[in-house]
Design an enzyme around this catalytic site. Structure first.
Site, PDB file in Angstrom:
ATOM      1  N   HIS A 114      -6.082   2.948  -5.630  1.00  0.00           N
ATOM      2  CA  HIS A 114      -6.738   3.340  -6.551  1.00  0.00           C
ATOM      3  C   HIS A 114      -7.185   1.817  -6.705  1.00  0.00           C
ATOM      4  CE1 HIS A 114      -5.200   7.276  -7.828  1.00  0.00           C
ATOM      5  NE2 HIS A 114      -4.081   7.161  -7.028  1.00  0.00           N
ATOM      6  N   ALA A 159      14.508   2.529   8.431  1.00  0.00           N
ATOM      7  CA  ALA A 159      15.087   3.320   7.010  1.00  0.00           C
ATOM      8  C   ALA A 159      14.313   2.442   6.299  1.00  0.00           C
ATOM      9  CB  ALA A 159      16.308   3.407   7.428  1.00  0.00           C
ATOM     10  N   LYS A 165       1.815  -4.714   5.843  1.00  0.00           N
ATOM     11  CA  LYS A 165       0.713  -5.423   6.667  1.00  0.00           C
ATOM     12  C   LYS A 165       1.092  -4.709   7.869  1.00  0.00           C
ATOM     13  CE  LYS A 165       1.407 -10.103   4.385  1.00  0.00           C
ATOM     14  NZ  LYS A 165       1.484 -10.638   4.134  1.00  0.00           N
TER      15      LYS A 165
END
Length: 205
Positions: A114, A159, A165
């Site tokens: 958004h 995990a 990135k």
């Protein structure tokens, strides 16, 4: 351009446009049926996945429940992909997953984002960026992969990591935000866990 055309072009668009919502609603019925299937109904699950997903390779397995806002329409799987339970994908844009990929439980892969602009967010507008995961990647339990990310071949995502990135090939990357811990190397051909050695002679090498 229609809102759907804007969506497909990667532009800011209105995700509650009627054409978009109607298309999604039909696909979500298939996902509901997949998640309601019994463990013994392997053929039914396979048939549903072939109808749901953009592409599914050979010998792929997805453990229900599986959540996707387009029911996997924009998910493209290579061969021998294993997905543990509760994979959540926001597949408004393409998600490409290579061969021999393992995905742990409770992983999220998102392509929708958004705008930061408060005015645009108040109108519930969004845009989408695709995600690409290479061959032979292992994504650990609870990892989150955000829009626009590429993960290179053979890499391991620890995990609980939050991947913000791109991650290159042949590395172990962990953390929030996810960073390279080390390269995969010779020690990984000797030890499988800490100082416990791999018994290659019993594993067919």
């Amino acid at each position: 351009m229609t809102q759907k055309e804007r969506m497909e072009a990667g532009l800011v668009y209105d995700p509650i446009d009627k054409e978009i919502i109607d298309d999604q609603a039909q696909r979500l019925e298939l996902m509901y049926e997949f998640n309601a299937s019994r463990p013994s109904e392997i053929e039914k699950r396979t048939e549903l996945l072939n109808r749901m997903l953009g592409k599914i390779g050979k010998e792929c397995y997805i453990e229900p429940p599986f959540r996707a806002n387009w029911a996997g329409k924009n998910l493209y799987l290579g061969d021998n992909v294993y997905v543990n339970f509760n994979l959540t994908i926001v597949d408004d844009a393409d998600i490409f997953i290579g061969n021999r990929v393992m995905i742990g439980p409770n992983v999220t892969i998102a392509t929708a984002n958004h705008p930061i602009s408060p005015e645009l967010r108040a109108r519930s507008l969004q845009y989408n960026k695709s995600v690409s995961i290479g061959n032979n990647v292992w994504i650990g339990a609870g990892a989150i992969i955000v829009p626009g990310i590429t993960i290179g071949d053979n890499s391991v995502i620890g995990a609980g990591s939050v991947v913000t990135k791109d991650i290159p090939a042949n590395v172990v990357a962990v953390g929030n935000p996810c960073k390279i811990l080390r390269e995969i190397g010779e020690q990984d051909e000797i030890y499988f866990y800490k100082n416990e050695k791999i018994d290659w002679e019993n594993l067919g090498r």
